[in-house]
Structures are given as C-alpha cells and as structure tokens.
Design a protein around this motif. Sequence first.
Motif, PDB file in Angstrom:
ATOM      1  N   PRO A   1       1.693   6.156 -21.872  1.00 25.52           N
ATOM      2  CA  PRO A   1       0.795   5.639 -21.006  1.00 25.52           C
ATOM      3  C   PRO A   1       1.506   5.098 -19.756  1.00 25.52           C
ATOM      4  N   VAL A   2       1.304   5.728 -18.615  1.00 24.48           N
ATOM      5  CA  VAL A   2       2.253   5.552 -17.474  1.00 24.48           C
ATOM      6  C   VAL A   2       1.390   4.966 -16.313  1.00 24.48           C
ATOM      7  N   ALA A   3       1.651   3.957 -15.591  1.00 21.74           N
ATOM      8  CA  ALA A   3       0.659   3.552 -14.281  1.00 21.74           C
ATOM      9  C   ALA A   3       1.519   3.906 -12.956  1.00 21.74           C
ATOM     10  N   LEU A   4       0.710   4.606 -11.993  1.00 19.45           N
ATOM     11  CA  LEU A   4       1.240   4.869 -10.839  1.00 19.45           C
ATOM     12  C   LEU A   4       0.673   4.010  -9.978  1.00 19.45           C
ATOM     13  N   LEU A   5       1.384   3.297  -8.906  1.00 19.14           N
ATOM     14  CA  LEU A   5       0.812   2.448  -8.077  1.00 19.14           C
ATOM     15  C   LEU A   5       1.322   2.864  -6.902  1.00 19.14           C
ATOM     16  N   VAL A   6       0.185   3.165  -5.975  1.00 24.08           N
ATOM     17  CA  VAL A   6       0.426   3.782  -4.493  1.00 24.08           C
ATOM     18  C   VAL A   6      -0.420   2.930  -3.479  1.00 24.08           C
ATOM     19  N   PRO A   7       0.095   3.300  -2.365  1.00 26.20           N
ATOM     20  CA  PRO A   7      -0.590   2.170  -1.200  1.00 26.20           C
ATOM     21  C   PRO A   7      -1.843   2.562  -0.859  1.00 26.20           C
ATOM     22  N   ARG A   8      -2.921   2.694  -1.627  1.00 31.78           N
ATOM     23  CA  ARG A   8      -4.160   3.156  -1.207  1.00 31.78           C
ATOM     24  C   ARG A   8      -4.946   1.776  -0.845  1.00 31.78           C
ATOM     25  N   GLY A   9      -5.717   2.043  -0.022  1.00 32.31           N
ATOM     26  CA  GLY A   9      -6.917   0.796   0.109  1.00 32.31           C
ATOM     27  C   GLY A   9      -6.283  -0.213   1.214  1.00 32.31           C
ATOM     28  N   SER A  10      -5.337   0.261   1.969  1.00 36.29           N
ATOM     29  CA  SER A  10      -4.717  -0.649   3.010  1.00 36.29           C
ATOM     30  C   SER A  10      -5.462  -0.321   4.240  1.00 36.29           C
ATOM     31  N   GLY A  11      -6.317   0.720   4.484  1.00 31.85           N
ATOM     32  CA  GLY A  11      -7.020   0.726   5.575  1.00 31.85           C
ATOM     33  C   GLY A  11      -6.350   1.585   6.451  1.00 31.85           C
ATOM     34  N   GLN A  12      -4.992   1.772   6.456  1.00 33.04           N
ATOM     35  CA  GLN A  12      -4.132   2.742   7.295  1.00 33.04           C
ATOM     36  C   GLN A  12      -4.154   4.253   6.638  1.00 33.04           C
ATOM     37  N   GLY A  13      -4.507   5.102   7.610  1.00 34.70           N
ATOM     38  CA  GLY A  13      -4.451   6.412   7.530  1.00 34.70           C
ATOM     39  C   GLY A  13      -3.115   7.146   6.812  1.00 34.70           C
ATOM     40  N   SER A  14      -2.107   6.583   7.360  1.00 35.14           N
ATOM     41  CA  SER A  14      -0.617   7.158   6.861  1.00 35.14           C
ATOM     42  C   SER A  14      -0.530   6.444   5.522  1.00 35.14           C
ATOM     43  N   ASP A  15      -1.021   5.325   4.993  1.00 32.47           N
ATOM     44  CA  ASP A  15      -0.954   4.986   3.577  1.00 32.47           C
ATOM     45  C   ASP A  15      -1.797   5.883   2.627  1.00 32.47           C
ATOM     46  N   GLU A  16      -3.025   6.127   3.279  1.00 30.12           N
ATOM     47  CA  GLU A  16      -3.870   6.890   2.451  1.00 30.12           C
ATOM     48  C   GLU A  16      -3.288   8.373   2.193  1.00 30.12           C
ATOM     49  N   LEU A  17      -2.876   8.876   3.340  1.00 33.90           N
ATOM     50  CA  LEU A  17      -2.198  10.155   3.047  1.00 33.90           C
ATOM     51  C   LEU A  17      -0.933  10.158   2.169  1.00 33.90           C
ATOM     52  N   LEU A  18      -0.113   8.923   2.417  1.00 39.84           N
ATOM     53  CA  LEU A  18       1.191   8.976   1.484  1.00 39.84           C
ATOM     54  C   LEU A  18       0.573   8.783  -0.233  1.00 39.84           C
ATOM     55  N   ALA A  19      -0.480   8.023  -0.422  1.00 37.66           N
ATOM     56  CA  ALA A  19      -1.066   7.747  -1.408  1.00 37.66           C
ATOM     57  C   ALA A  19      -1.489   9.096  -2.446  1.00 37.66           C
ATOM     58  N   THR A  20      -2.111   9.862  -1.615  1.00 33.98           N
ATOM     59  CA  THR A  20      -2.458  11.198  -2.015  1.00 33.98           C
ATOM     60  C   THR A  20      -1.537  12.151  -2.366  1.00 33.98           C
ATOM     61  N   ASN A  21      -0.440  12.131  -1.334  1.00 33.88           N
ATOM     62  CA  ASN A  21       0.817  12.916  -1.892  1.00 33.88           C
ATOM     63  C   ASN A  21       1.506  12.604  -3.006  1.00 33.88           C
ATOM     64  N   LEU A  22       1.654  11.121  -3.097  1.00 32.44           N
ATOM     65  CA  LEU A  22       2.310  10.671  -4.298  1.00 32.44           C
ATOM     66  C   LEU A  22       1.528  11.037  -5.625  1.00 32.44           C
ATOM     67  N   GLU A  23       0.288  10.851  -5.806  1.00 35.22           N
ATOM     68  CA  GLU A  23      -0.420  11.170  -6.810  1.00 35.22           C
ATOM     69  C   GLU A  23      -0.354  12.872  -7.156  1.00 35.22           C
ATOM     70  N   ASN A  24      -0.286  13.503  -6.075  1.00 32.06           N
ATOM     71  CA  ASN A  24      -0.362  15.019  -6.111  1.00 32.06           C
ATOM     72  C   ASN A  24       1.145  15.572  -6.776  1.00 32.06           C
ATOM     73  N   ALA A  25       1.895  14.756  -6.383  1.00 34.18           N
ATOM     74  CA  ALA A  25       3.531  15.129  -6.699  1.00 34.18           C
ATOM     75  C   ALA A  25       3.765  14.621  -8.265  1.00 34.18           C
ATOM     76  N   ALA A  26       3.184  13.404  -8.567  1.00 36.30           N
ATOM     77  CA  ALA A  26       3.067  13.092 -10.091  1.00 36.30           C
ATOM     78  C   ALA A  26       2.604  13.710 -10.824  1.00 36.30           C
ATOM     79  N   ARG A  27       1.391  14.414 -10.527  1.00 36.63           N
ATOM     80  CA  ARG A  27       0.485  15.315 -11.389  1.00 36.63           C
ATOM     81  C   ARG A  27       1.315  16.639 -11.384  1.00 36.63           C
ATOM     82  N   LEU A  28       2.039  17.176 -10.253  1.00 30.52           N
ATOM     83  CA  LEU A  28       2.735  18.550 -10.504  1.00 30.52           C
ATOM     84  C   LEU A  28       3.830  18.371 -11.373  1.00 30.52           C
ATOM     85  N   ALA A  29       4.603  17.155 -11.338  1.00 31.65           N
ATOM     86  CA  ALA A  29       5.710  17.028 -12.457  1.00 31.65           C
ATOM     87  C   ALA A  29       5.116  17.014 -13.666  1.00 31.65           C
ATOM     88  N   MET A  30       4.014  16.381 -14.258  1.00 34.47           N
ATOM     89  CA  MET A  30       3.453  16.552 -15.352  1.00 34.47           C
ATOM     90  C   MET A  30       3.070  17.745 -15.948  1.00 34.47           C
TER      91      MET A  30
END
Length: 395
Positions: A50-79
């Motif tokens: 069980p692993v939790a991934l904490l990303v900057p989603r929900g800040s209202g900033q477009g740059s944070d939303e984009l990065l959050a998606t990229n971080l999740e994508n990369a984590a799933r790629l590693a899996m």
Amino acid sequence: MFAFFKSLRKSVRRALLPVAALALAACDPAAIGGITAGSGPRIDTSQPVPVALLVPRGSGQGSDELLATNLENAARLAMRDLAGVEIDLRVYGTAGNAQTAAAQATQAVNDGAQIIVGPLYAEAANAAGVAVAPRNVNVLAFSNNTTIAGGNVFVLGSTFDNTADRLVSYAARQGKNRIVVVHAQDVAGQLGRNAIQQAASRSGATVTGTVDYPLSQQGLIAAVPRVKSAVDNAGANAVFMTAAPAGGLPLLSQLLPETGVDPSVTQYIGMTRWDIPRQTLDLPGIQGGWFALPDPNRANAFRAQYEAAYGSAPHPLAGLAFDGIAAIGALAAQGNARALTGAALTQGSGFQGASGIFRLRPDGSNQRGLAIATVRDNQVVVIDPAPRAFGGAGL
C-alpha cells in the motif's frame, strides 16, 4: 534580457522565503515526530504494497494540476516495470499547501498506506512527515530542500550538495581549483554558496572569494566589477554561478566576459541546468562552460517511455515519482518484511531511476549519479559521463 527581474522577485519571495522560515522547525523531524531513520512498518510481501502518492492537485493553479497528472503518470509507469511486486497506489491531492498535505498524509495512513511518495513543496513535505512520524511511516518527498530532510522524511529532488560535490570534484581534477562563487542574496543563492564551500573542503579545492548580489538588475550589474576584482586578486581559475537561466545567468554570462573575466582562462561553472530551457544554450557567454545534468541516456529512455505511454513529454519533475516507486518496488522484491524501513531505504547500492542511479542517505538527503557537460556550438556535450554504480569517479 532584463524583463525577468520584476516577476522573478515576486516568484522567489513566494517560493523561497517560507522555506527559510521553517528551517528551524524542520531541521530535526526526528525530534518532532519521535521516529528514527531506521524505523518503518513491517509489510506483508505476499500482498500488494500500500503506497500513497501525494500530488499538488486541487490548488487551483494550472501548473500544479499538470504536474500532479505527470507525477501520477510516472508513478504508474514505474509500476509497469516492477517484476514480482504489486503496488496498491492511492493518490491524494494536497492543494499545494502544508495543512492539506498533513491531513491527506494522515488520511492515507488511516487508509492503510505503509509509505508515502510526495508531496512536492517543502512546507507540505515537512508537514506530511511530522503528521505521520508517530505512525512509523516514511515519506519520500519530491522536494530538493534538505532543511526538511531527516527522521522519516527523505528528499528525492536533486540537491545543491549533490551538484556541488560532482562539479567541484571534477573541476579540481582538471586543475580548476581556485574558485570564486557568485550568488544571489536569496535563500537559493546562499544554499548554493554553502554547498560549493563544503564541496571544496572535501575535494581539496579552495574558495578564494564570494560575491553576492540582490535580486535586481542594478544589483547584479554592480556586482560584476567585484567579481572581476575577486578573480584577479586571488588568481582564481574558476567562477561558480548559482544563477538559473530564468534568473541572473543571461546577464552574468554577458557582462563577465565584457568586464574581462575571460572564460578561456577562468572556467565558468553553473550550479543549475543550462540546457533548460533549450534557448539558454544559445547564450554566447556560456559557451565552454560546465554544468551537471542527469544521465542523458537514462533520461532520454524515460522520456521515450513516457511519451509512448501518454502521448506527450513528461514534466521535468515527473521522474521523481518514477524513482520513488522504483525504489519501493526494488526493495519489496527482495521479500523482506522490513523493506520500507529507513535502513532498507538507505542501502548503499542505491536504485536505478528515471534519470540514472540514486541513493537515499540516513540524514534524509540523496545522492545522484550526474554527468558533467559543456556547451559547444550551442549544443550540450557530455565531457564526463554519469557513473553507472556508486563508488566511481565523482561519487
């Protein structure tokens, strides 16, 4: 060339001053949370981790939303690359702030998470670490700020200390061992200066002088004659600049040669990536200069893998999420119930990540295998390859 300074002052104030403010509170998370670097939960290696991934989603900033998606994508790629290990990944949005990060980290552990990957910002990572320390859970944060590292918090981002060690040791081996450090008066500039000074003491080089400047066009221009005097008075043969391409680097690289600091005699060396953005490589003043970067072969392979999976290039920080999952997977694959303890996470052999080898240190910092590059005819040319294992040159 000078237009960046007005916006830079605002962005630096937002991004860096809170880090300085929390340095005293974050310098010893072990004392705050009561956890030691050897601690961590026992896991059932026959079950998904069980692993939790904490990303900057929900800040209202477009740059944070984009990065959050990229971080999740990369984590799933590693899996997808893990052999014989399953990860039960749950993603939590921190809104980019400390209070939410602490609450979400607590919720993640309540949901069963046995290790946390992320969050991004230093304040949020520190808050998450403090929140889950009593629960005996380690945090692999995306930050590169070592003032929050220690106890149950490990930083995955490339650090000033790592970059300085690699560059200073290489420069010393090339005979460029008398150094003048040029840095801004902000937190980043001071941390960069300190890292160079400490690296010099370990490598046998000498910092013969430091020149600081305020974050303004006038302040930087006024500093250039002082750099020339510092180089001449001490017979320095290298100038280390902590400035980023989006900061003072374009102006420094123009004015220093014009003032008589000849880059063919005095080696220009940068503490930041000179290849991002790409147009930085066209600056005349940085031709022949040196900087450090991740293993290009590994980084290009990760980029190609990400693009094939998601149809776009990864954010420059996306690989950190890949690294966190890769490390967890490599340890869990050993079948050791103590795979997520601090002792396991800091194994000396390290891990293979998105951009080369890396390892976590008991003090919560990290070490990454970096290449040394120069700029030649507006192109990046690697002059000292990144090591493939720890214990080699420059490490």
